[in-house]
Write an enzyme that holds these catalytic residues in place. Structure first.
Site, short mmCIF file in Angstrom:
data_model
loop_
_atom_site.label_atom_id
_atom_site.label_comp_id
_atom_site.label_asym_id
_atom_site.label_seq_id
_atom_site.Cartn_x
_atom_site.Cartn_y
_atom_site.Cartn_z
N GLN A 105 7.29 -8.24 0.26
CA GLN A 105 6.59 -8.80 1.07
C GLN A 105 5.26 -8.65 0.39
O GLN A 105 4.24 -9.38 0.56
CB GLN A 105 6.47 -8.83 2.60
CG GLN A 105 5.50 -9.14 3.50
CD GLN A 105 5.50 -11.29 3.49
OE1 GLN A 105 6.41 -11.90 3.42
NE2 GLN A 105 3.78 -10.97 3.56
N GLU A 106 5.23 -7.25 -0.47
CA GLU A 106 3.66 -7.23 -0.23
C GLU A 106 3.63 -6.95 -1.93
O GLU A 106 2.36 -7.80 -2.03
CB GLU A 106 3.81 -5.16 -0.39
CG GLU A 106 3.48 -5.01 1.31
CD GLU A 106 2.62 -4.65 1.83
OE1 GLU A 106 1.09 -5.77 0.78
OE2 GLU A 106 2.32 -5.01 3.00
#
Length: 471
Positions: free
Chosen positions: A307-308
């Site tokens: 996600q990052e």
């Protein structure tokens, strides 16, 4: 009952069949109903197959539509279910027919002829047959009949449907339907006939499997019971299924596993699985090592990393966060990280920071709520999360429940609300998307990793610290 006999002649077959049925009739007269005999033993032996609709090991432990339903049914009877996972549906059905198992529950669609060999329950789910194809090929039209090889498991409902329509199938012996779908998704085969429920359940797992034309048939997914006992177990099952239908519990299961699964667009799904194959192998041992050092499920850490940064060790943002876990300079200093672009340091630093954030969450919050609060604070900061919890309490919600607090997080971007709390304005919508995306990636990574390791719903989930989920 298992019989090992030499092959008799025609007259011998009739005599043998008569003797067997006489023995079973006498046995049935002398013994109490099957349900009572099972209750005396306390165990219900269940044949199933591995798959998202039948039985699998998920992020919270054993799961699956059939798995949950059978457990409820077993509780109704005061029994403990003991699942055995078979390689395909035909072998699961055979185990019931020969008496090794008490029932088969593996998202099975039986044929009319199967009623001669089994007691068959009422339908727990109705499905519609549907073609599917590899994304690079055009849709198969059964009315015009393009020249195509349609691969299906040998002896299953799809095999019978295609044969009845004059469409000779390419049969795979001893194959599970889930394995056939995966082969089509990989492009090894181009077309198959499955059903709409399986396609929805696999949409996140097999992104290159494209739904095609439907057939007008509606088929029922049913439970099977051995015919050489009495029908009491089937009769109890039908009463249970009627109750589950009337109460809405069956629809809730269908929503959770078929109709309302969290999903993303095709590009997101395609890119995720591409990165699982191409990028994750470079970092998987670093995620595992950080998981061992911190006690956090490594797949959760990997979901956060995806996600990052989409597992890009050189990732940077205009706000100054960097690396796989996109750490700020302050976080890096706090966690004694000297180089945020070093994957090992970034992943371990992110894991330690997650534990630090977890310790700030009140001790009374546990389970999934603790996990989602920790992730939200990792994204937006603990102070803003506390502000949202304050707003939740003011509005009569439960500040310890993520489902209540997430509804108030977006209010932090509105002056009439953020001006009344301690930490001021925040983009409260961002942690919602952040948490939901991580939940989505985590679920897929757990399913993929367990399948890679050959784990199923009968496998014991490892013990984890309280931040991670049970599995």
């Amino acid at each position: 009952m298992n019989l090992s006999l030499h092959k008799p002649g025609p007259s011998g077959s009739l005599l043998l069949a008569g003797l067997v049925w006489l023995m079973l009739l006498i046995q049935g007269c002398e013994q109490p109903p099957l349900v009572q005999r099972l209750q005396a033993g306390g165990v219900l032996h269940v044949a199933t197959v591995a798959g998202p609709l039948s039985c699998y090991l998920g992020e919270e432990g054993p799961a699956g539509l059939e798995y949950e339903l059978v457990r409820r049914f077993s509780r109704e009877l005061g029994l403990t279910p003991r699942f055995t996972v078979y390689p395909n549906r035909l072998s699961a059905m055979e185990a019931v027919q020969t008496g090794r198992e008490d029932m088969a529950a593996g998202f099975i669609i039986p044929a009319i002829l199967d009623t001669d060999a089994y007691y068959v329950s009422s339908a727990l789910v109705q499905v519609q047959p549907r073609f599917a194809h590899f994304m690079s090929y055009r849709r198969f039209n059964p009315r015009t009949g393009i020249s195509a090889s349609i691969v299906v498991p040998e002896g299953g409902y799809a095999d019978r449907l295609l044969t009845s329509r004059g469409l000779p199938p390419h049969r795979l012996e001893a194959a599970a339907e889930e394995a056939v779908l995966a082969l089509v998704d990989m492009g090894i085969f181009h077309y198959t006939l499955t059903n709409d429920a399986q396609l929805r359940a696999h949409a996140n797992l097999l992104p290159r499997l494209v739904p095609g034309e439907t057939l007008s048939h509606h088929l029922g997914v049913r439970w099977l019971f051995p015919r050489f006992y009495d029908s009491s177990l089937r009769d109890h099952a039908n009463a249970f299924l009627r109750q589950q239908l009337d109460s809405g519990a069956l629809q809730e299961l269908r929503d959770r596993y078929i109709d309302k699964l969290p999903s993303r667009d095709f590009v997101t799904r395609r890119d995720f699985w591409k990165h699982v194959q191409k990028r994750l192998p470079r970092y998987v041992e670093l995620f595992r090592k950080a998981g061992r050092e911190t006690g956090i499920d490594w797949r959760l850490l990997a979901a956060i990393g995806y996600q990052e940064s989409h597992w890009n060790e050189k990732a940077r943002s205009p706000t100054g966060v960097r690396g796989i876990m996109m750490l700020t300079q302050d976080t890096a200093r706090q966690q004694k990280i000297s180089n945020r672009l070093d994957p090992a340091q970034s992943i371990l630093g992110g894991a330690r920071h997650l534990l630090w954030m977890e310790k700030r969450i009140p001790e009374r919050i546990h389970g999934e709520d603790l996990l989602w609060f920790t992730l939200a604070s990792y994204n937006i900061g603990y102070g803003h999360l506390e502000d949202a919890r304050v707003l939740t309490q003011r509005q009569g919600g439960n500040p310890d429940k993520w489902e209540d607090v997430k509804q108030r997080l977006p209010l932090l971007s509105q002056k009439k609300y953020y001006s009344t709390v301690k930490h001021g304005r925040a983009r409260g919508g961002e942690p919602l998307a952040y948490v939901e995306n991580i939940r989505y990636y985590y679920r897929l990574l757990v399913y993929w990793d367990n399948a890679e390791r050959g784990l199923d719903c009968t496998s014991a989930p490892p013990q984890r610290r309280r931040l991670a989920l049970k599995n």
